[in-house]
Design a protein around this motif. Structure first.
Motif, PDB file in Angstrom:
ATOM      1  N   HIS A 294       0.850  -1.194   0.000  1.00 47.62           N
ATOM      2  CA  HIS A 294       0.000   0.000   0.000  1.00 47.62           C
ATOM      3  C   HIS A 294       0.879   1.236   0.000  1.00 47.62           C
ATOM      4  O   HIS A 294       2.082   1.157   0.256  1.00 47.62           O
ATOM      5  CB  HIS A 294      -0.933   0.016   1.211  1.00 47.62           C
ATOM      6  CG  HIS A 294      -0.226   0.093   2.524  1.00 47.62           C
ATOM      7  ND1 HIS A 294       0.192  -1.027   3.195  1.00 47.62           N
ATOM      8  CD2 HIS A 294       0.157   1.142   3.264  1.00 47.62           C
ATOM      9  CE1 HIS A 294       0.797  -0.665   4.310  1.00 47.62           C
ATOM     10  NE2 HIS A 294       0.797   0.654   4.376  1.00 47.62           N
ATOM     11  N   GLY A 295       0.266   2.372  -0.294  1.00 45.85           N
ATOM     12  CA  GLY A 295       1.006   3.635  -0.298  1.00 45.85           C
ATOM     13  C   GLY A 295       0.234   4.692   0.444  1.00 45.85           C
ATOM     14  O   GLY A 295       0.304   4.832   1.655  1.00 45.85           O
ATOM     15  N   CYS A 296      -0.627   5.399  -0.294  1.00 46.50           N
ATOM     16  CA  CYS A 296      -1.275   6.595   0.256  1.00 46.50           C
ATOM     17  C   CYS A 296      -2.360   6.310   1.286  1.00 46.50           C
ATOM     18  O   CYS A 296      -2.689   7.149   2.103  1.00 46.50           O
ATOM     19  CB  CYS A 296      -1.899   7.380  -0.898  1.00 46.50           C
ATOM     20  SG  CYS A 296      -3.191   6.426  -1.744  1.00 46.50           S
ATOM     21  N   ARG A 297      -2.977   5.144   1.218  1.00 42.14           N
ATOM     22  CA  ARG A 297      -4.141   4.775   2.046  1.00 42.14           C
ATOM     23  C   ARG A 297      -5.305   5.740   1.819  1.00 42.14           C
ATOM     24  O   ARG A 297      -6.142   5.933   2.686  1.00 42.14           O
ATOM     25  CB  ARG A 297      -3.780   4.732   3.542  1.00 42.14           C
ATOM     26  CG  ARG A 297      -2.674   3.756   3.874  1.00 42.14           C
ATOM     27  CD  ARG A 297      -2.399   3.702   5.368  1.00 42.14           C
ATOM     28  NE  ARG A 297      -3.350   2.866   6.059  1.00 42.14           N
ATOM     29  CZ  ARG A 297      -3.150   1.580   6.357  1.00 42.14           C
ATOM     30  NH1 ARG A 297      -2.017   0.994   6.007  1.00 42.14           N
ATOM     31  NH2 ARG A 297      -4.072   0.888   6.991  1.00 42.14           N
TER      32      ARG A 297
ATOM     33  N   GLY B  50      -6.751   5.973  -1.626  1.00 39.80           N
ATOM     34  CA  GLY B  50      -7.361   5.687  -2.919  1.00 39.80           C
ATOM     35  C   GLY B  50      -6.721   6.396  -4.087  1.00 39.80           C
ATOM     36  O   GLY B  50      -7.303   6.437  -5.163  1.00 39.80           O
ATOM     37  N   ILE B  51      -5.530   6.933  -3.892  1.00 33.81           N
ATOM     38  CA  ILE B  51      -4.911   7.732  -4.952  1.00 33.81           C
ATOM     39  C   ILE B  51      -3.871   6.936  -5.740  1.00 33.81           C
ATOM     40  O   ILE B  51      -3.872   6.934  -6.959  1.00 33.81           O
ATOM     41  CB  ILE B  51      -4.249   8.990  -4.356  1.00 33.81           C
ATOM     42  CG1 ILE B  51      -5.287   9.860  -3.664  1.00 33.81           C
ATOM     43  CG2 ILE B  51      -3.519   9.782  -5.432  1.00 33.81           C
ATOM     44  CD1 ILE B  51      -4.704  10.998  -2.858  1.00 33.81           C
TER      45      ILE B  51
ATOM     46  N   ALA C  73      -2.984   3.650  -6.070  1.00 35.37           N
ATOM     47  CA  ALA C  73      -3.284   2.337  -6.662  1.00 35.37           C
ATOM     48  C   ALA C  73      -2.352   1.229  -6.194  1.00 35.37           C
ATOM     49  O   ALA C  73      -2.434   0.108  -6.684  1.00 35.37           O
ATOM     50  CB  ALA C  73      -3.295   2.409  -8.192  1.00 35.37           C
TER      51      ALA C  73
ATOM     52  N   ARG D  17      -9.404  -1.125  -4.920  1.00 35.55           N
ATOM     53  CA  ARG D  17      -8.390  -0.529  -4.047  1.00 35.55           C
ATOM     54  C   ARG D  17      -8.779  -0.849  -2.605  1.00 35.55           C
ATOM     55  O   ARG D  17      -9.802  -0.358  -2.108  1.00 35.55           O
ATOM     56  CB  ARG D  17      -8.286   0.966  -4.292  1.00 35.55           C
ATOM     57  CG  ARG D  17      -7.828   1.215  -5.718  1.00 35.55           C
ATOM     58  CD  ARG D  17      -7.541   2.645  -6.038  1.00 35.55           C
ATOM     59  NE  ARG D  17      -7.165   2.711  -7.458  1.00 35.55           N
ATOM     60  CZ  ARG D  17      -6.702   3.767  -8.072  1.00 35.55           C
ATOM     61  NH1 ARG D  17      -6.542   4.886  -7.408  1.00 35.55           N
ATOM     62  NH2 ARG D  17      -6.371   3.725  -9.344  1.00 35.55           N
TER      63      ARG D  17
HETATM   64  S1  FES Z   1      -2.817   2.667  -0.744  1.00 37.23           S
HETATM   65 FE1  FES Z   1      -2.870   4.122  -2.354  1.00 37.23          FE
HETATM   66  S2  FES Z   1      -4.698   3.596  -3.409  1.00 37.23           S
HETATM   67 FE2  FES Z   1      -4.711   2.297  -1.678  1.00 37.23          FE
END
Ligand code: FES
Length: 371
Positions: free
Chosen positions: A321-324, A326-327, A329, A357
């Motif tokens: 995961h990255g942004c948490r 929804g940005i 992907a 997502r």
């Molecule tokens: S963690 Fe970035 S879209 Fe889900």
């Protein structure tokens, strides 16, 4: 230990094309090829983009600019776009999205990273990433661009929203853009005026550029402007009728700018980019569901309130995961059965094989996902 120097990687790219052909035809697996290439240098890969940290520069109390040199797989970008940086922490691959403040020929680029207190990625990058370290770069995205017409431009930034606008501004000035430009940057405190020395120098060098800051958390009697965005600020700067407006910052700031723009009914074009999403929708009543994680061969009782990412982590799984938000992907996963709800829009998805997502999807029924 690398067998070849980083400086050779870009020159080696053409020599890898036979391997690319074999991978494209399915005769070799890209992962196996990458495993062998990485023995020569950890940043030598068939397609993945890695970059070496060439320099670090603090540009505000809480913002660091990284100068990066990419390997031969970097396909280029334009200022104003953004990309993901990947790091691995405690066995979990994490990513965050940062804007490009500069793009130069030869795979040289710069990004600026603002400290997010309590975050998992930015404190690590700011405190521990050193010159010579390697980072993987994700795809480049973003549509914001400098207006074509030689008309006045108003740049409105809040917080780290300055970073894509600075990239565009640097390029426009270097290309000789001569119409009036006003840059107004909203920051909480004086020390957060990112790139302040460079911007003041540009203002001295280019007569068509004026730069101003507004402090939103501390009243400063010496400052020209104080407080959050409002139309009076534009009057004070004599920037009430720009030809084009570019705005970047948190969703609330961008929304204020959009409301002003609609009310002012000006000719020209407004471009906006928000780097925090709108709040998630409140869900309907609590409902018990059963979650299945197919690849992990695990099941667990859950509810329809929390995201699938949170439930997977509660189960001890470590999805990428990255942004948490929804940005980015990074957390995309395949829905195998059941119905999920997009927590941003309320839309329901139940098509097996649908990418979802995890960070912004909640179960609407019993659900099985490919995790
Ligand atoms: S963690 Fe970035 S879209 Fe889900």
């Amino acid at each position: 230990m690398a067998l070849i120097p980083f400086a050779w990687l870009r020159a080696l790219k053409p020599l890898l094309w036979p391997l690319r052909v074999l991978a494209a035809r399915g005769w070799l697996r890209e992962a196996d090829i990458d495993f062998c290439l990485a023995r020569m240098h950890p940043a030598l890969r068939l397609n993945r983009v890695f970059a070496r940290v060439a320099a670090r520069q603090w540009v505000a109390e809480d913002m660091l600019q990284l100068s990066l040199q990419a390997n031969g797989n970097w396909a280029g970008a334009t200022p104003g776009q953004h990309l993901q940086l990947f790091v691995e922490r405690e066995g979990v691959r994490l990513s965050r999205t940062y804007s490009l403040t500069s793009v130069q020929p030869g795979g040289r680029l710069q990004v600026a990273i603002k400290l997010q207190a309590g975050g998992r990625v930015s404190p690590f990058l700011l405190e521990h990433l050193a010159v010579g370290d390697l980072l993987e770069l994700g795809p480049v995205q973003g549509e914001m661009n400098w207006p074509q017409a030689n008309e006045g431009v108003l740049l409105l930034a809040a917080g780290s929203g300055i970073t894509p606008l600075l990239g565009l501004l640097r390029q426009a000035l270097a290309k000789g853009f001569s119409a009036p430009i006003t840059l107004l940057h909203y920051v909480r405190e004086q020390g957060q005026r990112a790139f302040v020395e460079e911007l003041q120098a540009l203002q001295g060098q280019y007569a068509n550029l004026q730069v101003q800051w507004s402090l939103t958390a501390e009243a400063n009697e010496a400052a020209v402007l104080n407080g959050r965005f409002n139309a009076a600020h534009l009057q004070a700067l004599n920037a009430t009728a720009p030809g084009n407006v570019l705005a970047c910052g948190p969703a609330g700031f961008v929304s204020q700018v959009q409301q002003w723009w609609q009310g002012a009914q000006l000719p020209g074009v407004l471009q906006v980019e928000a780097f925090t999403p709108p709040a998630l929708l409140a869900l309907d009543g609590v409902r018990a569901v059963q979650l299945g994680f197919a690849r992990s061969h695990q099941q667990r009782p859950a509810d329809n309130q929390r995201s699938l990412l949170e439930w997977a982590e509660a189960q001890g799984l470590q999805p990428a995961h990255g942004c948490r938000q929804g940005i980015c992907a990074s957390c995309t996963c395949t829905l195998l059965s059941g119905t999920v709800r997009d927590m941003r829009s309320g839309a329901l998805f139940s098509e097996p094989g649908q990418p979802i997502r995890l960070c912004v999807s909640a179960a609407h029924s019993d659900v099985e996902i490919d995790l």
